[in-house]
Motif scaffolding. Structure first.
Motif, PDB file in Angstrom:
ATOM      1  N   ALA A   8       3.753  -2.494  -3.844  1.00  0.00           N
ATOM      2  CA  ALA A   8       3.465  -1.734  -2.625  1.00  0.00           C
ATOM      3  C   ALA A   8       2.595  -0.512  -2.908  1.00  0.00           C
ATOM      4  CB  ALA A   8       4.774  -1.306  -1.955  1.00  0.00           C
ATOM      5  N   VAL A   9       2.947   0.247  -3.930  1.00  0.00           N
ATOM      6  CA  VAL A   9       2.153   1.444  -4.216  1.00  0.00           C
ATOM      7  C   VAL A   9       0.776   1.070  -4.748  1.00  0.00           C
ATOM      8  CG1 VAL A   9       2.931   1.850  -6.598  1.00  0.00           C
ATOM      9  CG2 VAL A   9       2.299   3.791  -5.143  1.00  0.00           C
ATOM     10  N   ARG A  10       0.689  -0.042  -5.464  1.00  0.00           N
ATOM     11  CA  ARG A  10      -0.632  -0.516  -5.895  1.00  0.00           C
ATOM     12  C   ARG A  10      -1.510  -0.848  -4.691  1.00  0.00           C
ATOM     13  NH1 ARG A  10      -1.588  -2.885 -11.085  1.00  0.00           N
ATOM     14  NH2 ARG A  10       0.101  -2.511 -12.571  1.00  0.00           N
ATOM     15  N   ALA A  11      -0.920  -1.521  -3.711  1.00  0.00           N
ATOM     16  CA  ALA A  11      -1.670  -1.894  -2.519  1.00  0.00           C
ATOM     17  C   ALA A  11      -2.119  -0.665  -1.742  1.00  0.00           C
ATOM     18  CB  ALA A  11      -0.816  -2.804  -1.636  1.00  0.00           C
ATOM     19  N   ILE A  12      -1.262   0.330  -1.663  1.00  0.00           N
ATOM     20  CA  ILE A  12      -1.614   1.552  -0.945  1.00  0.00           C
ATOM     21  C   ILE A  12      -2.730   2.306  -1.675  1.00  0.00           C
ATOM     22  CG2 ILE A  12      -0.768   3.844  -0.304  1.00  0.00           C
ATOM     23  CD1 ILE A  12       1.874   2.478   0.477  1.00  0.00           C
ATOM     24  N   ARG A  13      -2.621   2.397  -2.990  1.00  0.00           N
ATOM     25  CA  ARG A  13      -3.705   3.049  -3.754  1.00  0.00           C
ATOM     26  C   ARG A  13      -5.021   2.309  -3.557  1.00  0.00           C
ATOM     27  NH1 ARG A  13       0.037   3.755  -8.396  1.00  0.00           N
ATOM     28  NH2 ARG A  13      -0.932   1.871  -9.276  1.00  0.00           N
ATOM     29  N   ALA A  14      -4.958   0.979  -3.562  1.00  0.00           N
ATOM     30  CA  ALA A  14      -6.170   0.178  -3.363  1.00  0.00           C
ATOM     31  C   ALA A  14      -6.746   0.412  -1.970  1.00  0.00           C
ATOM     32  CB  ALA A  14      -5.858  -1.298  -3.576  1.00  0.00           C
TER      33      ALA A  14
END
Length: 200
Positions: A72-78
């Motif tokens: 989830a946090v990877r997707a948000i950073r992306a």
């Protein structure tokens, strides 16, 4: 197919039909390929799996085909990095097509986390590895709501909770989306830090 927890990201270009009306076919392809080349960089760098390009839209999974605990946090950073790419690309569009009276280049991004079925889908003559299910559908619906809600990145409550303390949010809303009876709590994503929390 198998069930897997992931975050799905959908993004598309706003007013793309209007943009296309002012360009010839070759120029539309040039614009899309130039944008996609830049857009893929932050998506891949965060471990995203680019599922497909659907016209001017991009579908990406974080946590597929290999599981990622912090999907989830990877997707948000992306998503935040992709927003920056689009802002910079708008300058390229203005410079490349200065006299076409194009609308400002902008995108919308939808994010939702949950379980989806991943596997090879299709026929014996044409198969593709993809993700399917309610998680995918809702991510797509949220992307479609970004313009109406006046934001670039819209994430479901499930994604915000999964991402933990890292997300800084703006406005929030409770919406209904096509194909779903339950109300969905959604949040505008502004930034990611390690210090501030989005309270839900």
């Amino acid at each position: 197919g198998q069930l897997q927890s992931m975050t799905v990201l959908f993004s598309d270009i706003r007013n793309f039909t209007t943009i296309s009306e002012h360009l010839n076919a070759k120029e539309v392809v040039e614009l899309l390929n130039s944008y996609f080349e830049q857009a893929c960089v932050p998506l891949l760098s965060e471990g995203g799996s680019i599922d497909k390009f659907i016209g001017d839209a991009i579908m990406v999974e974080f946590g597929s085909p290999l599981p990622l605990e912090d999907h989830a946090v990877r997707a948000i950073r992306a998503a935040i990095a992709l927003r920056q790419v689009a802002e910079e690309f708008s300058g390229w569009v203005r410079h490349r097509f200065p006299d076409r009276n194009l609308p400002d280049f902008a995108i919308g991004i939808g994010l939702h986390s949950g379980e989806a079925v991943i596997g090879n889908i299709g026929s014996p003559t044409r198969m593709e590895f993809t993700a399917m299910g309610d998680t995918v559908n809702l991510a797509s619906r949220l992307e479609g709501m970004t313009k109406a809600l006046g934001c670039v990145i819209l994430a479901s409550e499930a994604t915000i909770i999964e991402a933990g303390d890292a997300v800084v949010c703006g406005k929030s809303d409770r919406i209904t989306v096509k194909g779903r009876k339950a109300v969905v709590n959604v949040f505008e994503v502004l930034a990611v830090t390690g210090e501030e929390k989005c309270h839900v």
